[in-house]
Design an enzyme around this catalytic site. Sequence first.
Site: not given
Length: 127
Positions: A69, A76
């Site tokens: 994560e 991102e």
Amino acid sequence: MRSDGSALNLRRWWRSTGFAWAGILYSYNSQANFRIEVWAGVLALIAAAFLRAPLAPIALACALVLSLELVNTAVEAVVDLASPELHPLAKVAKDAAAGAVLVASAGALVVAAVVLLPPLWKVAGGG
């Protein structure tokens, strides 16, 4: 500041650790999924301790999900920086990083089922 190249330099290690914690805190404060995964991991570890089940597989599965994560958050951010406008390859990068988290999460659920369900079944009076 450039590194002096020594892996044994305590100041360098402390500084690097600070950067790592900054990334973890950023992710915790800005990413709802990371917060959910942190607390799901805490609950899984508490359940394992309560059930006297092996902690290592649960801890490793949690660490894998949380690590991916964090990588997803980094991907991102870099993609958004490099390609602020929509681009098909930007979507591929983001989707693939999210897919890695999904695969790890599914694996963590399998680990939880294998490790936690047998002792839970015993506590519940089923065995």
